[in-house]
Design an enzyme around this catalytic site. Structure first.
Site, PDB file in Angstrom:
ATOM      1  N   ARG A   1      -0.052 -29.774  25.905  1.00 18.04           N
ATOM      2  CA  ARG A   1      -0.629 -30.504  27.030  1.00 18.04           C
ATOM      3  C   ARG A   1      -0.264 -31.977  27.092  1.00 18.04           C
ATOM      4  NH1 ARG A   1      -6.373 -27.969  25.757  1.00 18.04           N
ATOM      5  NH2 ARG A   1      -5.325 -27.938  23.728  1.00 18.04           N
TER       6      ARG A   1
ATOM      7  N   ASP B   1       0.334  -6.249  10.111  1.00 15.15           N
ATOM      8  CA  ASP B   1       0.170  -4.794  10.147  1.00 15.15           C
ATOM      9  C   ASP B   1       0.813  -4.231   8.875  1.00 15.15           C
ATOM     10  OD1 ASP B   1      -0.140  -2.099  11.067  1.00 15.15           O
ATOM     11  OD2 ASP B   1       0.069  -2.782  13.136  1.00 15.15           O
TER      12      ASP B   1
ATOM     13  N   LYS C   1       2.162 -13.553  16.001  1.00 16.04           N
ATOM     14  CA  LYS C   1       1.329 -13.483  14.789  1.00 16.04           C
ATOM     15  C   LYS C   1       1.121 -12.044  14.315  1.00 16.04           C
ATOM     16  CE  LYS C   1      -1.174 -17.785  15.750  1.00 16.04           C
ATOM     17  NZ  LYS C   1      -0.941 -17.986  17.196  1.00 16.04           N
TER      18      LYS C   1
ATOM     19  N   THR D   1      -6.578 -22.335  11.998  1.00 13.59           N
ATOM     20  CA  THR D   1      -7.400 -23.557  11.962  1.00 13.59           C
ATOM     21  C   THR D   1      -8.834 -23.282  12.413  1.00 13.59           C
ATOM     22  OG1 THR D   1      -6.347 -24.099  14.053  1.00 13.59           O
ATOM     23  CG2 THR D   1      -5.614 -25.327  12.141  1.00 13.59           C
TER      24      THR D   1
ATOM     25  N   ASP E   1       5.196 -16.330  19.821  1.00 14.01           N
ATOM     26  CA  ASP E   1       4.013 -16.620  18.999  1.00 14.01           C
ATOM     27  C   ASP E   1       3.133 -15.367  18.999  1.00 14.01           C
ATOM     28  OD1 ASP E   1       1.876 -17.759  17.704  1.00 14.01           O
ATOM     29  OD2 ASP E   1       1.469 -19.274  19.229  1.00 14.01           O
TER      30      ASP E   1
ATOM     31  N   LYS F   1       7.765 -22.084  23.282  1.00  6.09           N
ATOM     32  CA  LYS F   1       6.811 -21.186  22.601  1.00  6.09           C
ATOM     33  C   LYS F   1       6.046 -20.370  23.636  1.00  6.09           C
ATOM     34  CE  LYS F   1       2.782 -22.534  20.549  1.00  6.09           C
ATOM     35  NZ  LYS F   1       1.772 -21.532  20.935  1.00  6.09           N
TER      36      LYS F   1
HETATM   37  O1  C5P Z   1      -1.714 -28.282  24.327  1.00  2.84           O
HETATM   38  P1  C5P Z   1      -1.706 -28.323  22.832  1.00  2.84           P
HETATM   39  O2  C5P Z   1      -0.769 -29.367  22.258  1.00  2.84           O
HETATM   40  O3  C5P Z   1      -3.081 -28.414  22.247  1.00  2.84           O
HETATM   41  O4  C5P Z   1      -1.091 -26.900  22.439  1.00  2.84           O
HETATM   42  C1  C5P Z   1      -0.971 -26.505  21.123  1.00  2.84           C
HETATM   43  C2  C5P Z   1      -0.346 -25.138  21.021  1.00  2.84           C
HETATM   44  O5  C5P Z   1      -0.254 -24.842  19.641  1.00  2.84           O
HETATM   45  C3  C5P Z   1      -1.155 -24.022  21.675  1.00  2.84           C
HETATM   46  O6  C5P Z   1      -0.224 -23.030  22.121  1.00  2.84           O
HETATM   47  C4  C5P Z   1      -1.983 -23.499  20.513  1.00  2.84           C
HETATM   48  O7  C5P Z   1      -2.318 -22.154  20.662  1.00  2.84           O
HETATM   49  C5  C5P Z   1      -1.039 -23.688  19.330  1.00  2.84           C
HETATM   50  N1  C5P Z   1      -1.691 -23.826  18.024  1.00  2.84           N
HETATM   51  C6  C5P Z   1      -2.636 -24.815  17.761  1.00  2.84           C
HETATM   52  N2  C5P Z   1      -3.218 -24.896  16.525  1.00  2.84           N
HETATM   53  C7  C5P Z   1      -2.884 -24.055  15.558  1.00  2.84           C
HETATM   54  C8  C5P Z   1      -1.933 -23.068  15.793  1.00  2.84           C
HETATM   55  C9  C5P Z   1      -1.361 -22.988  17.051  1.00  2.84           C
HETATM   56  O8  C5P Z   1      -2.941 -25.609  18.630  1.00  2.84           O
HETATM   57  N3  C5P Z   1      -3.422 -24.188  14.367  1.00  2.84           N
END
Ligand code: C5P
Length: 244
Positions: free
Chosen positions: A221, A70, A67, A129, A65, A38
């Site tokens: 992460r 438009d 999003k 979220t 990603d 991603k």
């Molecule tokens: O490191 P982590 O597991 O928190 O990364 C989550 C990924 O998913 C990030 O790229 C974040 O932008 C994305 N994301 C999220 N929550 C959402 C939509 C996307 O954490 N509701």
């Protein structure tokens, strides 16, 4: 350990790094375990789209990603060009409406046919979220609760030809029962029991997400910030294997 292909297809690795060199290291190290990488706008605006070609050359797939949100014609043309860049997955905001989503699918599918690629997976974002019920009701003046609002947009996305939605694992079962088992759900906020929460609030373990029917898990992460990335990934695989 042999790689379980069914699990690999579910793993969406978030390349949330600052530089192309860091992204390349992650792709090389984790490509055998990753179904889709991603890549977000933050990375692309700093480093350009070279990473797309790098992932493809390494035999991987990528999820842009971006999003989109438009007017339908602009989204259609953008979707065409995203697929021409080789994207296997991309996303858009369901709040752009049915016509916008239909045009995105039309543009993306046309480009896939012309370039001989697989039809792309297009995922709709229902409600970010970061939007609370209070913001939804008072700022956006949408007098609904967040769960119902998101579910209605998921149904609209399904009717408009989207492959699925981005949603929390906690909403997965409800979306599947409203939109059908084939309607894909991609879940972020995934945290195995042994990893730290970071800034995520509504988290779910990989096993819980899969048990709720999640098709794809965004792994960020929990793996990328680990001192032993392969070890962390293998633990996630083992956990999912237990519930498949
Ligand atoms: O490191 P982590 O597991 O928190 O990364 C989550 C990924 O998913 C990030 O790229 C974040 O932008 C994305 N994301 C999220 N929550 C959402 C939509 C996307 O954490 N509701």
């Amino acid at each position: 350990m042999g790689i379980n292909k069914k699990i690999k297809e579910k793993i969406v690795l978030a390349l949330d790094v600052d530089t192309l060199d860091e992204a390349k290291i992650l792709v090389k190290e984790l490509k055998d375990y990753t179904g889709v990488f991603k890549v977000g706008l933050q990375f692309i605006m700093a480093n350009g789209v070279e990473v797309f070609k790098f992932i493809k050359d390494e035999g991987g797939k990528f999820f842009f990603d971006i999003k989109l949100h438009d007017i339908p014609n602009t989204v259609k043309k953008a979707s065409e060009n995203i697929v021409r860049q080789g994207a296997s997955f991309f996303n858009l905001h369901a709040a752009g409406g049915a016509e916008m989503m239909r045009q995105a699918a039309e543009g993306a599918n046309k480009a896939a046919e012309e370039t001989g690629q697989e039809l792309p997976v297009i995922l709709a974002v229902t409600l970010l979220t970061s939007i609370s019920e209070e913001v939804l009701n008072n700022e956006l003046q949408i007098k609904d609760n967040t769960t119902n609002y998101a579910l209605n947009l998921a149904k609209l996305a399904k009717l408009s030809g989207m492959s699925g939605v981005v949603a929390s694992a906690h909403e997965c079962a409800g979306i599947k029962s409203a939109c059908g088992r084939d309607f894909k759900v991609l879940c972020p906020g995934i945290r195995p029991g042994w990893s730290v929460k970071d800034d995520q609030k509504r988290i779910a373990t990989p096993a819980f997400a899969v048990s709720q029917g999640a098709d794809f898990l965004v792994i960020g992460r929990a793996v990328t910030a680990s001192g032993d990335k392969i070890g962390a990934m293998e633990k996630i695989y083992e956990e999912i294997e237990g519930v498949l």
